[in-house]
Design a protein around this motif. Structure first.
Motif, PDB file in Angstrom:
ATOM      1  N   GLY A 197       0.534  -1.540  -0.232  1.00  0.00           N
ATOM      2  CA  GLY A 197       0.002   0.421  -0.341  1.00  0.00           C
ATOM      3  C   GLY A 197       1.109   1.056   0.291  1.00  0.00           C
ATOM      4  N   PHE A 198       2.108   1.198   0.199  1.00  0.00           N
ATOM      5  CA  PHE A 198       2.907   2.420   0.164  1.00  0.00           C
ATOM      6  C   PHE A 198       2.913   3.459  -1.186  1.00  0.00           C
ATOM      7  CE2 PHE A 198       7.070   4.226  -0.697  1.00  0.00           C
ATOM      8  CZ  PHE A 198       7.465   5.175   0.266  1.00  0.00           C
ATOM      9  N   ASP A 199       2.131   4.562  -1.124  1.00  0.00           N
ATOM     10  CA  ASP A 199       2.103   5.154  -2.200  1.00  0.00           C
ATOM     11  C   ASP A 199       3.767   6.486  -1.889  1.00  0.00           C
ATOM     12  OD1 ASP A 199       1.628   7.502  -4.165  1.00  0.00           O
ATOM     13  OD2 ASP A 199      -0.628   7.083  -3.224  1.00  0.00           O
ATOM     14  N   ALA A 200       4.234   6.270  -3.139  1.00  0.00           N
ATOM     15  CA  ALA A 200       5.725   7.425  -2.988  1.00  0.00           C
ATOM     16  C   ALA A 200       4.489   8.878  -3.400  1.00  0.00           C
ATOM     17  CB  ALA A 200       6.629   6.467  -3.966  1.00  0.00           C
ATOM     18  N   THR A 201       3.870   8.634  -4.117  1.00  0.00           N
ATOM     19  CA  THR A 201       3.672  10.265  -4.225  1.00  0.00           C
ATOM     20  C   THR A 201       3.390  11.335  -2.976  1.00  0.00           C
ATOM     21  OG1 THR A 201       1.261   9.200  -4.177  1.00  0.00           O
ATOM     22  CG2 THR A 201       2.551   9.705  -6.605  1.00  0.00           C
ATOM     23  N   GLN A 202       2.644  10.527  -1.734  1.00  0.00           N
ATOM     24  CA  GLN A 202       2.334  10.734  -0.443  1.00  0.00           C
ATOM     25  C   GLN A 202       3.562  11.017   0.655  1.00  0.00           C
ATOM     26  OE1 GLN A 202      -1.115  11.410  -0.080  1.00  0.00           O
ATOM     27  NE2 GLN A 202      -1.212  11.345  -1.872  1.00  0.00           N
ATOM     28  N   GLY A 203       4.341  10.710   0.235  1.00  0.00           N
ATOM     29  CA  GLY A 203       6.415  11.056   0.588  1.00  0.00           C
ATOM     30  C   GLY A 203       6.617   9.416   0.582  1.00  0.00           C
ATOM     31  N   ILE A 225       7.179  14.527  10.631  1.00  0.00           N
ATOM     32  CA  ILE A 225       7.435  13.348   9.094  1.00  0.00           C
ATOM     33  C   ILE A 225       5.858  12.944   9.170  1.00  0.00           C
ATOM     34  CG2 ILE A 225       8.189  11.817   8.790  1.00  0.00           C
ATOM     35  CD1 ILE A 225      10.063  11.346   9.814  1.00  0.00           C
ATOM     36  N   LYS A 226       5.413  13.868   7.792  1.00  0.00           N
ATOM     37  CA  LYS A 226       4.040  13.497   7.577  1.00  0.00           C
ATOM     38  C   LYS A 226       3.902  13.200   6.421  1.00  0.00           C
ATOM     39  CE  LYS A 226       2.908  17.337   9.750  1.00  0.00           C
ATOM     40  NZ  LYS A 226       2.642  17.163  10.822  1.00  0.00           N
ATOM     41  N   GLY A 227       3.113  12.596   5.917  1.00  0.00           N
ATOM     42  CA  GLY A 227       2.835  11.379   4.553  1.00  0.00           C
ATOM     43  C   GLY A 227       3.173   9.934   4.483  1.00  0.00           C
ATOM     44  N   THR A 228       3.538   9.282   6.351  1.00  0.00           N
ATOM     45  CA  THR A 228       4.039   7.939   6.118  1.00  0.00           C
ATOM     46  C   THR A 228       2.544   6.416   6.005  1.00  0.00           C
ATOM     47  OG1 THR A 228       3.585   8.054   8.586  1.00  0.00           O
ATOM     48  CG2 THR A 228       6.216   8.400   7.689  1.00  0.00           C
ATOM     49  N   ALA A 229       2.883   5.888   5.276  1.00  0.00           N
ATOM     50  CA  ALA A 229       2.086   5.351   4.989  1.00  0.00           C
ATOM     51  C   ALA A 229       1.543   4.660   6.479  1.00  0.00           C
ATOM     52  CB  ALA A 229       2.828   3.699   4.036  1.00  0.00           C
ATOM     53  N   ALA A 230       2.307   4.499   7.524  1.00  0.00           N
ATOM     54  CA  ALA A 230       1.746   3.442   8.509  1.00  0.00           C
ATOM     55  C   ALA A 230       2.672   4.513  10.308  1.00  0.00           C
ATOM     56  CB  ALA A 230       2.401   2.460   8.756  1.00  0.00           C
TER      57      ALA A 230
END
Length: 83
Positions: A8-14, A75-80
Motif C-alpha cells: 500500500g506504499f504510495d511514494a507520491t504521499q512521501g 514527519i508527514k505522509g507516512t504509510a503507517a
C-alpha cells in the motif's frame, strides 16, 4: 503487513514507509527491516533525545530522530505509524 503497509506504499504521499513513534532503541524497526529488506521507503525510529543517543546497534539504513511526543509530528505522509 506486506499487503497493508508495503504493497500500500504510495511514494507520491512521501518517502517514509513508517515511523516507529516512541521506538526506544529500535528493536521492532530492526526486526521489520530484517523481515522486509527490499521494501520501499524509509524507516524512522523516533524517541526522546536521550533514548536516541543510547542507540548503539541499529542498521545504518534506519533513521534516528529525536522527538518529544508533546510536540507536532515532524514527519508527514507516512504509510503507517507504529508505536
Amino acid at each position: 503487513v506486506k499487503e497493508r503497509i508495503i504493497d500500500g506504499f504510495d511514494a507520491t504521499q512521501g518517502d517514509v514507509l513508517f515511523v516507529d513513534v516512541a521506538g526506544g532503541l529500535g528493536h521492532d524497526t530492526e526486526a521489520f527491516h530484517r523481515k522486509f529488506p527490499n521494501r520501499p521507503g524509509r524507516l524512522v525510529v523516533e524517541d526522546l533525545p536521550h533514548v536516541i543517543a543510547d542507540i548503539r546497534k541499529l542498521d545504518p539504513s534506519i533513521e534516528r530522530l529525536s522527538f518529544n511526543l508533546f510536540e507536532k509530528q515532524p514527519i508527514k505522509g507516512t504509510a503507517a505509524a507504529l508505536s
